[in-house]
Design an enzyme around this catalytic site. Structure first.
Site, mmCIF file in Angstrom:
data_model
loop_
_atom_site.group_PDB
_atom_site.id
_atom_site.type_symbol
_atom_site.label_atom_id
_atom_site.label_comp_id
_atom_site.label_asym_id
_atom_site.label_seq_id
_atom_site.Cartn_x
_atom_site.Cartn_y
_atom_site.Cartn_z
ATOM 1 N N GLU A 192 0.829 -1.047 -0.026
ATOM 2 C CA GLU A 192 0.032 -0.147 0.044
ATOM 3 C C GLU A 192 0.767 1.397 -0.077
ATOM 4 O O GLU A 192 2.065 1.226 0.668
ATOM 5 C CB GLU A 192 -1.007 0.111 1.114
ATOM 6 C CG GLU A 192 -1.665 1.280 1.766
ATOM 7 C CD GLU A 192 -2.874 1.657 0.574
ATOM 8 O OE1 GLU A 192 -2.433 1.501 -0.355
ATOM 9 O OE2 GLU A 192 -3.927 1.579 1.192
ATOM 10 N N ASP A 193 0.463 2.300 -0.469
ATOM 11 C CA ASP A 193 1.297 3.730 -0.496
ATOM 12 C C ASP A 193 1.141 4.274 0.811
ATOM 13 O O ASP A 193 2.525 4.432 1.375
ATOM 14 C CB ASP A 193 0.745 4.671 -1.643
ATOM 15 C CG ASP A 193 -0.829 4.982 -1.612
ATOM 16 O OD1 ASP A 193 -1.469 4.305 -0.583
ATOM 17 O OD2 ASP A 193 -1.210 5.686 -2.480
ATOM 18 N N ARG B 284 1.666 11.599 -9.238
ATOM 19 C CA ARG B 284 2.035 10.196 -9.039
ATOM 20 C C ARG B 284 3.428 9.792 -9.741
ATOM 21 O O ARG B 284 4.156 9.019 -9.038
ATOM 22 C CB ARG B 284 0.989 9.125 -9.806
ATOM 23 C CG ARG B 284 -0.142 9.190 -9.125
ATOM 24 C CD ARG B 284 -1.292 7.960 -9.592
ATOM 25 N NE ARG B 284 -2.640 7.887 -9.406
ATOM 26 C CZ ARG B 284 -3.143 7.648 -8.271
ATOM 27 N NH1 ARG B 284 -2.257 7.270 -7.134
ATOM 28 N NH2 ARG B 284 -4.311 7.459 -8.161
ATOM 29 N N PHE C 221 -0.785 16.277 3.756
ATOM 30 C CA PHE C 221 -1.119 15.498 2.681
ATOM 31 C C PHE C 221 0.144 15.490 1.787
ATOM 32 O O PHE C 221 0.739 16.448 1.173
ATOM 33 C CB PHE C 221 -2.210 16.355 1.845
ATOM 34 C CG PHE C 221 -2.982 15.361 0.837
ATOM 35 C CD1 PHE C 221 -3.874 14.575 1.293
ATOM 36 C CD2 PHE C 221 -2.537 15.432 -0.345
ATOM 37 C CE1 PHE C 221 -4.478 13.605 0.360
ATOM 38 C CE2 PHE C 221 -3.266 14.249 -1.314
ATOM 39 C CZ PHE C 221 -4.032 13.624 -1.137
ATOM 40 N N ASP D 43 -3.620 5.568 6.216
ATOM 41 C CA ASP D 43 -4.049 6.957 6.831
ATOM 42 C C ASP D 43 -5.323 6.374 7.872
ATOM 43 O O ASP D 43 -4.763 6.044 8.984
ATOM 44 C CB ASP D 43 -4.731 7.856 5.664
ATOM 45 C CG ASP D 43 -5.107 8.985 6.255
ATOM 46 O OD1 ASP D 43 -5.412 9.334 7.471
ATOM 47 O OD2 ASP D 43 -5.427 9.803 5.341
HETATM 48 P P1 IMP Z 1 -7.113 4.802 4.428
HETATM 49 O O1 IMP Z 1 -8.090 3.856 4.194
HETATM 50 O O2 IMP Z 1 -7.937 6.161 5.144
HETATM 51 O O3 IMP Z 1 -5.893 4.207 5.456
HETATM 52 O O4 IMP Z 1 -6.674 5.562 3.166
HETATM 53 C C1 IMP Z 1 -5.575 5.256 2.429
HETATM 54 C C2 IMP Z 1 -5.652 5.700 1.256
HETATM 55 O O5 IMP Z 1 -5.938 7.050 1.039
HETATM 56 C C3 IMP Z 1 -4.323 5.545 0.482
HETATM 57 O O6 IMP Z 1 -4.243 4.473 -0.111
HETATM 58 C C4 IMP Z 1 -4.369 6.789 -0.461
HETATM 59 O O7 IMP Z 1 -4.764 6.530 -1.629
HETATM 60 C C5 IMP Z 1 -5.185 7.655 0.319
HETATM 61 N N1 IMP Z 1 -4.330 8.872 1.044
HETATM 62 C C6 IMP Z 1 -4.516 9.073 2.338
HETATM 63 N N2 IMP Z 1 -3.515 9.890 2.857
HETATM 64 C C7 IMP Z 1 -2.850 10.328 1.492
HETATM 65 C C8 IMP Z 1 -1.938 11.480 1.501
HETATM 66 O O8 IMP Z 1 -1.355 11.965 2.321
HETATM 67 N N3 IMP Z 1 -1.650 11.614 0.174
HETATM 68 C C9 IMP Z 1 -2.207 10.943 -0.971
HETATM 69 N N4 IMP Z 1 -3.063 10.042 -0.652
HETATM 70 C C10 IMP Z 1 -3.503 9.823 0.548
HETATM 71 MG MG MG Z 2 -5.061 7.570 -3.472
#
Ligand code: IMP
Ligand code: MG
Length: 180
Positions: A105-106, A171, A158, A109
């Protein structure tokens, strides 16, 4: 401060992780992962789109046999509903049963996406499932599974670049930055 033509004229507030720092950490992660999986079938499963740059670099640092597949998850329903469910838009055709799954995963959050995916993947009886995230904000309240491999602890800003987007932009930026 900068004139990077990739940034659509947006100014970088801060480069959080530069190319060299990322490359060094990805090499270390590759070594950690190689050591963590002495045997068994390893399937590296990239969560699209955000993981594509990280995954491409990471798998080249893992010195053992592996397969690569991807999945595309999409939340549907009312986005404001916090318990919104996750649907697989692309479901890997690779058999998961009996394999070590490394979900790439990138950024973690809230952890909501990963938590839903873990439930879904565990139903397919893999031998193990672990998460490898490039970045972790350490604010995840919805992920009830430790993130075994973490590239960097991320600031609560962000971030874009190295696969991470804002409205599909940035990206391809080779470093991770926070925008003004
Ligand atoms: P989560 O389900 O809230 O953990 O969201 C994770 C996804 O939200 C990641 O895979 C990203 O695609 C996106 N995301 C969360 N924070 C960021 C950020 O700081 N920059 C870019 N994308 C983010
Ligand atoms: Mg995203």
């Amino acid at each position: 401060m900068n004139a990077d033509p990739r940034l659509l004229g947006r100014a970088v507030k801060r480069i959080a992780f530069d190319e060299e720092t990322i490359a060094r950490r990805v090499r270390e992660l590759g070594r950690e992962i190689t050591t963590a999986y002495p045997d068994g079938d390893l399937l590296v499963l990239g969560l699209l789109k955000g993981s594509f740059v990280f995954l491409a670099d990471l798998v080249r640092e893992i010195r053992r046999p592996l397969h690569v597949d991807f999945l595309v998850a999409s939340s549907y329903g009312d986005a404001t509903v916090s318990s919104g469910t996750v649907r697989l838009v692309y479901d890997p055709e690779t058999e998961l049963e009996g394999k070590h799954i490394l979900l790439v995963e990138d950024i973690v959050d809230s952890g909501r996406t990963l938590q839903k995916l873990l439930t879904l993947l565990n139903a397919r009886r893999p031998k193990s499932v672990e998460i490898c995230a490039l970045l972790h904000k350490h604010i995840a309240t919805e992920l009830h599974h430790p993130t075994r491999f973490i590239g960097f602890d991320a600031p609560n800003e962000f971030l874009v670049g190295y696969g991470l987007d804002h409205a599909e932009n940035f990206r391809h930026v080779p470093y991770v930055a926070s925008l003004q």
